[in-house]
Scaffold this active site. Structure first.
Site, PDB file in Angstrom:
ATOM      1  N   ALA A 188       2.851   5.171   6.258  1.00  0.00           N
ATOM      2  CA  ALA A 188       2.764   4.506   4.961  1.00  0.00           C
ATOM      3  C   ALA A 188       1.916   3.240   4.952  1.00  0.00           C
ATOM      4  O   ALA A 188       1.477   2.808   3.882  1.00  0.00           O
ATOM      5  CB  ALA A 188       4.168   4.177   4.450  1.00  0.00           C
ATOM      6  N   GLY A 189       1.709   2.588   6.100  1.00  0.00           N
ATOM      7  CA  GLY A 189       0.973   1.335   6.093  1.00  0.00           C
ATOM      8  C   GLY A 189      -0.474   1.496   5.659  1.00  0.00           C
ATOM      9  O   GLY A 189      -1.088   2.525   5.953  1.00  0.00           O
ATOM     10  N   PRO A 190      -1.017   0.521   4.930  1.00  0.00           N
ATOM     11  CA  PRO A 190      -0.407  -0.752   4.521  1.00  0.00           C
ATOM     12  C   PRO A 190       0.391  -0.703   3.219  1.00  0.00           C
ATOM     13  O   PRO A 190       0.883  -1.729   2.768  1.00  0.00           O
ATOM     14  CB  PRO A 190      -1.623  -1.667   4.360  1.00  0.00           C
ATOM     15  CG  PRO A 190      -2.717  -0.755   3.930  1.00  0.00           C
ATOM     16  CD  PRO A 190      -2.466   0.550   4.644  1.00  0.00           C
ATOM     17  N   LYS A 205      -0.573   3.732  -1.109  1.00  0.00           N
ATOM     18  CA  LYS A 205      -0.134   5.056  -1.577  1.00  0.00           C
ATOM     19  C   LYS A 205       1.378   5.083  -1.761  1.00  0.00           C
ATOM     20  O   LYS A 205       1.892   5.703  -2.696  1.00  0.00           O
ATOM     21  CB  LYS A 205      -0.581   6.140  -0.605  1.00  0.00           C
ATOM     22  CG  LYS A 205      -2.095   6.298  -0.487  1.00  0.00           C
ATOM     23  CD  LYS A 205      -2.447   7.435   0.455  1.00  0.00           C
ATOM     24  CE  LYS A 205      -3.949   7.509   0.687  1.00  0.00           C
ATOM     25  NZ  LYS A 205      -4.461   6.356   1.471  1.00  0.00           N
ATOM     26  N   CYS A 236      -9.007   9.334   5.719  1.00  0.00           N
ATOM     27  CA  CYS A 236     -10.142   8.615   5.143  1.00  0.00           C
ATOM     28  C   CYS A 236     -11.342   8.844   6.057  1.00  0.00           C
ATOM     29  O   CYS A 236     -11.970   7.909   6.540  1.00  0.00           O
ATOM     30  CB  CYS A 236      -9.819   7.133   5.009  1.00  0.00           C
ATOM     31  SG  CYS A 236     -11.066   6.264   4.030  1.00  0.00           S
TER      32      CYS A 236
END
Length: 437
Positions: free
Chosen positions: A268-270, A273, A389
């Site tokens: 989940a970081g940062p 989303k 990404c």
């Protein structure tokens, strides 16, 4: 001993501080820039100038260094002097700064930062560079495009050759490769996301933005500091590329039969989303577990979701390869896997110079393990979205194909690849998978 008799232009001094932090401390330019701007008291046009100087000099060093070296009899330079020359070269070749201003301010800067000794060299090198155009210098220092087209693009568009090779393979269209590399070198637009139930697109438009083409929650900010937008400062909206928004929407909108109550953001970081997913989950009566391995990044996630409705999200720090939950717990899972980041080079100008081909090899193994874990975490009939990404084939389709091929309990439902030059987004990849019931 430094020479401080003449005042130094503050935006250029700030830009040099950013280059020094990136080089010495391995800082990220986009993270250190706000601190440096505050230190020098820069805002408005001065802040924009410092930002363009620093980002451009870092981004284009693959071209500027050969140009600088072509003007030297001895190519070895103090790192600080080379940084000043990169800043001066960017002004001469890629900005509308008069030659005399670019040269004189660079001489003042090197005197203040290093000393009087290298000032003559800086003056001479930049005067030589100023006598030719950007295109002329590219023709001088880059390989012949007729004999080595990828080598030519690597220098002309300032990307490591191995990155050009991998992007060309992923794109599969050499005619578009120059456009892609050029898009990597263009400053990205600031895009905001209105977290549903907390902020509206209309509110962000009123703050000076225009709607994005694909995400129903996205707004491109026309200018100014996003932190000055009330919804952003309050956590009801955030800065988030449209491509990242579309990844979160792919996870939340995939068709699902049966229960739809428990969602998981595995990496989940940062927290961008996760914040959008928490808002979407709350509107459906679902809850999100935002999981992050590194405690300091878990703290960033907690800050990002601070405005989420009570009970809609819990932030958990732990190892995604050794999960704390029972298999089949979740209905929807997002695994935004750690990757090379070669799809976000326009936002992280230093990344192209820090990554290596070996990094990709190491990451692929981790990506496969995380995707396997995500598929174990989802219930039969549930969906998993695997995202990176990065457009690199080894990190995208090959990871998905390898994991799906060996499991035998998973079907691929959909897949997309975004591109900066086509879509105006980061080069996000996402594949939606369904675990068979």
């Amino acid at each position: 001993m430094t020479d401080r008799r003449r005042p130094v232009d503050r935006p250029r001094r700030a830009a040099l501080d950013v280059l020094t932090a990136v080089r010495v401390d391995e800082a990220y330019a986009n993270l250190v820039l706000p601190q440096v701007l505050r230190k020098h008291g820069l805002a408005g046009r001065d802040a924009a100038l410092a930002t363009e100087l620093a980002s451009g000099a870092i981004r284009m060093r693959g071209l500027y260094d050969p140009v600088i070296d072509a003007c030297l009899t001895r190519p070895r330079l103090q790192p600080e002097v080379r940084d000043v020359l990169r800043l001066g070269t960017h002004q001469l070749l890629s900005m509308r700064v008069p030659d005399h201003a670019a040269i004189s301010t660079s001489v003042d800067l090197v005197r203040a930062a290093v000393g009087r000794g290298p000032s003559g060299l800086v003056n001479a090198v930049l005067r030589t560079i100023s006598r030719r155009s950007l295109d002329d210098w590219i023709a001088e220092v880059a390989p012949d495009p007729a004999h080595d087209p990828y080598g030519h693009l690597a220098v002309a568009r300032s990307h490591p050759r191995w990155v050009v090779d991998l992007l060309g393979q992923a794109l599969g269209a050499d005619a578009e490769l120059d456009d892609l590399l050029a898009a990597d070198n263009a400053a990205p637009r600031v895009t905001l996301v209105a977290r549903p139930g907390l902020a509206t697109v209309e509110e962000l438009e009123a703050a000076g933005g225009t709607r994005t083409a694909r995400s129903p929650y996205g707004v491109v900010l026309d200018g100014g500091d996003p932190a000055a937008v009330a919804a952003v400062s309050e956590g009801r909206a955030g800065v988030q590329d449209e491509g990242s928004q579309l990844v979160a929407l792919a996870m939340s909108e995939a068709s699902l039969e049966g229960r739809d109550e428990r969602w998981l953001d595995l990496c989940a970081g940062p927290g961008g989303k996760a914040a959008l997913l928490a808002a979407l989950a709350a509107r459906r009566g679902a809850t999100l577990v935002a999981h992050e391995r590194q405690p300091h990044r878990a703290a960033l996630v907690a800050a990002a979701v601070r405005a989420a409705p009570a009970g809609s999200v819990s932030v958990v720090a732990g190892d995604g390869m050794r999960p704390a939950w029972v298999s089949g717990t979740f209905d929807r899972v997002l695994v935004d896997a750690p990757c090379s980041g070669l799809g976000a080079l326009r936002r992280r100008p230093e990344s192209r110079w820090r990554r290596t081909p070996e990094d990709v090899d190491v990451l692929v193994g981790l990506q496969q393990v995380l995707l396997d874990g995500a598929l174990d975490a989802v219930r039969p009939g549930g969906i998993v979205v695997y995202a990176t990404c990065s457009p690199v084939v080894a990190e995208t389709s090959e990871v998905v194909d390898a994991v799906v091929g060996r499991r035998g309990d998973t079907d691929e439902v959909a897949r997309f690849q975004l591109w900066p030059h086509r879509d105006g987004t980061d080069a996000m990849f996402a594949a939606t998978l369904r675990r068979r019931a």
